[in-house]
Structures are given as structure tokens and as C-alpha cells.
Enzyme design. Structure first.
Site, mmCIF file in Angstrom:
data_model
loop_
_atom_site.group_PDB
_atom_site.id
_atom_site.type_symbol
_atom_site.label_atom_id
_atom_site.label_comp_id
_atom_site.label_asym_id
_atom_site.label_seq_id
_atom_site.Cartn_x
_atom_site.Cartn_y
_atom_site.Cartn_z
ATOM 1 N N GLY A 53 -0.223 -43.452 129.020
ATOM 2 C CA GLY A 53 -0.626 -42.794 130.255
ATOM 3 C C GLY A 53 -0.154 -41.358 130.463
ATOM 4 N N TRP A 55 -1.500 -38.545 129.385
ATOM 5 C CA TRP A 55 -2.618 -37.651 129.730
ATOM 6 C C TRP A 55 -3.037 -37.909 131.186
ATOM 7 C CZ3 TRP A 55 -6.793 -36.055 125.635
ATOM 8 C CH2 TRP A 55 -6.141 -35.476 124.536
ATOM 9 N N ASP A 75 -8.096 -48.171 128.893
ATOM 10 C CA ASP A 75 -7.499 -48.487 127.592
ATOM 11 C C ASP A 75 -7.651 -49.977 127.306
ATOM 12 O OD1 ASP A 75 -5.376 -46.736 125.692
ATOM 13 O OD2 ASP A 75 -5.311 -48.903 125.379
ATOM 14 N N ASP A 91 -12.338 -52.230 126.249
ATOM 15 C CA ASP A 91 -12.659 -51.572 124.983
ATOM 16 C C ASP A 91 -13.787 -50.570 125.242
ATOM 17 O OD1 ASP A 91 -13.653 -50.920 122.491
ATOM 18 O OD2 ASP A 91 -13.534 -52.957 121.703
ATOM 19 N N ASP A 116 -8.239 -39.559 123.889
ATOM 20 C CA ASP A 116 -7.191 -39.393 122.867
ATOM 21 C C ASP A 116 -7.143 -40.644 121.998
ATOM 22 O OD1 ASP A 116 -5.019 -38.220 121.594
ATOM 23 O OD2 ASP A 116 -3.548 -38.986 123.022
ATOM 24 N N LYS A 156 -10.050 -36.513 120.620
ATOM 25 C CA LYS A 156 -9.342 -36.465 119.339
ATOM 26 C C LYS A 156 -10.362 -36.651 118.215
ATOM 27 C CE LYS A 156 -5.670 -39.276 118.745
ATOM 28 N NZ LYS A 156 -4.294 -38.868 118.796
HETATM 29 N N1 SAM Z 1 -3.359 -40.209 125.560
HETATM 30 C C1 SAM Z 1 -2.430 -41.316 125.610
HETATM 31 C C2 SAM Z 1 -1.196 -40.849 126.348
HETATM 32 O O1 SAM Z 1 -1.072 -39.650 126.538
HETATM 33 O O2 SAM Z 1 -0.383 -41.672 126.738
HETATM 34 C C3 SAM Z 1 -2.085 -41.828 124.229
HETATM 35 C C4 SAM Z 1 -3.251 -42.541 123.588
HETATM 36 S S1 SAM Z 1 -2.806 -43.414 122.141
HETATM 37 C C5 SAM Z 1 -2.610 -42.127 120.971
HETATM 38 C C6 SAM Z 1 -4.299 -44.137 121.626
HETATM 39 C C7 SAM Z 1 -4.796 -45.238 122.532
HETATM 40 O O3 SAM Z 1 -6.121 -45.564 122.138
HETATM 41 C C8 SAM Z 1 -4.002 -46.546 122.439
HETATM 42 O O4 SAM Z 1 -3.395 -46.818 123.667
HETATM 43 C C9 SAM Z 1 -5.066 -47.597 122.120
HETATM 44 O O5 SAM Z 1 -4.890 -48.809 122.805
HETATM 45 C C10 SAM Z 1 -6.325 -46.889 122.583
HETATM 46 N N2 SAM Z 1 -7.556 -47.431 121.997
HETATM 47 C C11 SAM Z 1 -7.847 -47.574 120.676
HETATM 48 N N3 SAM Z 1 -9.074 -48.117 120.541
HETATM 49 C C12 SAM Z 1 -9.563 -48.305 121.800
HETATM 50 C C13 SAM Z 1 -10.786 -48.834 122.301
HETATM 51 N N4 SAM Z 1 -11.740 -49.268 121.479
HETATM 52 N N5 SAM Z 1 -10.969 -48.887 123.645
HETATM 53 C C14 SAM Z 1 -9.987 -48.452 124.481
HETATM 54 N N6 SAM Z 1 -8.819 -47.950 124.062
HETATM 55 C C15 SAM Z 1 -8.598 -47.875 122.735
#
Ligand code: SAM
Length: 305
Positions: A53, A55, A75, A91, A116, A156
Site C-alpha cells: 500500500g 503507492w 490487490d 485479481d 505496480d 511497471k
Molecule cells: N505498489 C505496491 C506498494 O507500493 O506497496 C507494491 C506492489 S508489489 C511490487 C506487487 C503486487 O502485485 C503484489 O502485492 C501482488 O499481490 C500484486 N499482484 C500480482 N498479480 C496480481 C493480480 N493478478 N491482481 C492483483 N494484484 C496482483
């Protein structure tokens, strides 16, 4: 390794804790904003793949003044609540999640969509890049439903073999597309961020959640875009020149001579995937890998040849 070793190796990890950010990623969004003024005039934003969280923290602090902004965070994983941030657990590649997000912006579109998202990295580069591209395209698909004309999309991106194909796709919808690498993103990582400004879909375009924007069943030769179809986007590094280098280790002593004090993480994970393993380990019930020499003789003798 002591609990401060990561603080020493990763200055942005340490600064995130000291500044109350839930993750070091906060600095990536802040440095992107320094370069591209992403938050200017923004009052409604979507944070896709938002956990834990940081961002969303940045967005809720920066947009629309104190509390008047509107942030929707999504997320797969549960995320600890944040004031002023509406959360959806789901998702982003699923139709049901996309529909849930879109309904929050009906009649009142968003100014900014950020993503991200990162898949669980397998180490197989082609697979990782493919999964990353799918997340980005799912995010773009959602953005086409919720963004207002002129809006901005930041996601990203892995700068892999097929990245030009993604740039081409993004250029269909945005007047400006750039690839940016904030200083807080390690050079050793292929991660960068596509910064897309000026949402301007082609005339007659009707967003359709049921159709993937990029269909991977096409002729593989199409991947090798060249000539007018090959879009080369500018690559911009961002973050002040004096910003910390994310690939360097920094001493823990503070510049003013005061003693370094360890800061615990701002928000520990609420249900980390390793939780079950930790509980089993505490109870001494975590299965250990068995070497052949540890096997009882009778088992070794009876192994199939
Ligand atoms: N931007 C976030 C922060 O600042 O705290 C960090 C994000 S982290 C690098 C990547 C996130 O992508 C993870 O929490 C993961 O659960 C989420 N994620 C990956 N695939 C996903 C999907 N299909 N749907 C939703 N979230 C997904």
C-alpha cells in the site's frame, strides 16, 4: 545477518520505514512524479496491484488536498486499511474484479491509473516477462474503462524482448508514452515504468473487457515489429541527481553524527505466504529435506531401481 543489514544494503528500504511508507516502492512513484508531475490536477485515482500500500499512501497524501481525493486500491492480497482509500481484494486479470473497479468510476472517471503489479518471479525470463505483460495489459484494459480523456496511466514494465509490442499498444491509446527508470529502482532489475499521458483512444473505440487488448495467438512474426510499426519510446531516468543510488550500500551512521536507531517496518504483512511455514517451524513440524544417507536402511533397500 542482523536485522540492520538490510537497512545498510538498501537505503530506500531504510528510508521507507523512517518516513512511514509501507514499502520502498513509494520512492519510485514519488520520483516519477518529480519528473512527470503525475499528480497535477488529479482528484481520482486507481492503484492496481497495490499491496502492501505505499503507492496508495502516496496517492492519498498527494492528490486532491487533504482527504478530498478519491483512491481505489486493488490487490490479490489483503491489505491493511488506509484512511481515504477504498480497497478491493481481487485479481485484476479477472472480469469480476475489473467490473467491480469500473462501477466506482461510472459517470465520474479517474484522472490517473497506476499499476505496480509484479507476478511471482520464476527466474525464467520469458515466463516472467509474459506474466508481467499480461498484468500490464489487464491494467490497461481497466484504464480504458475508467480514465477520462487526457488522463494518465503509469505501469511497471519489464524491458524484455517484446517490449516494443507493448509500447505500440500503449501508443494507440495515449499521445505520449515514455519509459522511465526511477533512481530507487535498481539498475540490476529489468523493471521500468511506462508513463503514458494524454488518454486519447482511437475514434470509435469501445472498451470491451471480454477481449484482451493483445492477443498472443497471433502470428509470432508479428512480434518482430519493424519499420513504421516499431515504436521507439524515449527512456528517461528520474530522481534528482543527488538522490540515493539504489544499487549502493550506505553506512548506517547519520550525517549529523547522531546514533543510528533501527526502525521496524511501517506495516508488517497481514497474512504473508510464509506464515504457515513459520508456525510449523516453531512447533518443529516443518518437513526437512531427507538426504539418502539419512534414510532408514530398509527404505533405501526398497527404493525402485
Ligand atoms: N505498489 C505496491 C506498494 O507500493 O506497496 C507494491 C506492489 S508489489 C511490487 C506487487 C503486487 O502485485 C503484489 O502485492 C501482488 O499481490 C500484486 N499482484 C500480482 N498479480 C496480481 C493480480 N493478478 N491482481 C492483483 N494484484 C496482483
Amino acid at each position: 545477518m542482523g536485522r540492520t543489514s538490510k537497512d545498510k544494503r538498501d537505503v530506500y528500504y531504510r528510508l521507507a520505514k523512517e518516513n512511514g511508507w509501507r514499502a520502498r516502492s513509494a520512492f519510485k512513484l514519488l520520483q516519477l512524479d518529480e519528473e512527470f508531475q503525475l499528480f497535477q490536477g488529479v482528484t481520482r485515482a486507481v492503484d492496481l496491484c497495490a499491496a502492501p500500500g505505499s503507492w496508495s499512501q502516496v496517492l492519498s497524501q498527494k492528490i486532491g488536498g487533504q482527504g478530498s481525493g478519491h483512491v481505489v486500491a486493488v490487490d490479490l492480497q489483503a491489505m491493511a486499511p488506509l484512511p481515504g482509500v477504498l480497497q478491493i481484494q481481487g485479481d485484476i486479470t479477472q472480469l469480476s474484479t475489473a467490473k467491480e473497479i469500473i462501477q466506482h468510476f461510472e459517470g465520474c472517471p479517474a484522472d490517473l491509473v497506476v499499476c505496480d503489479g509484479a507476478p511471482d518471479v520464476t527466474g525464467l525470463h520469458d515466463v516472467d516477462e509474459y506474466m508481467q505483460a499480461q498484468l500490464l495489459l489487464a491494467a490497461l484494459n481497466i484504464a480504458t474503462h475508467v480514465l477520462k480523456p487526457g488522463g494518465c496511466f503509469v505501469a511497471k514494465i519489464f524491458r524484455g524482448r517484446d517490449v516494443t509490442l507493448i509500447y505500440s499498444q500503449l501508443r494507440v491509446f495515449f499521445s505520449t508514452v515514455l519509459c522511465a527508470k526511477p533512481k530507487s529502482s535498481r539498475n540490476s532489475s529489468i523493471e521500468a515504468f511506462a508513463v503514458c499521458k494524454g488518454y486519447d483512444p482511437p475514434e470509435g473505440f469501445l472498451p470491451d473487457l471480454t477481449k484482451p487488448l493483445l492477443d498472443h495467438s497471433y502470428d509470432p512474426d508479428f512480434n518482430q515489429l519493424d519499420g513504421p510499426t516499431r515504436i521507439i519510446v524515449p527512456f528517461v531516468t528520474c530522481g534528482d541527481l543527488s538522490a540515493y543510488d539504489s544499487d549502493r550500500s550506505y553506512p548506517l551512521d547519520l550525517e549529523d553524527g547522531s546514533e543510528y536507531k533501527y526502525t521496524p517496518p511501517t506495516q508488517p504483512p497481514i497474512s504473508p505466504p510464509y506464515q504457515e511455514a513459520c508456525t510449523l517451524k516453531k512447533k518443529g513440524r516443518l518437513a526437512k529435506e531427507m538426504r539418502p544417507q539419512d534414510c532408514p536402511i530398509s527404505t533405501v533397500d526398497t527404493l525402485p531401481q
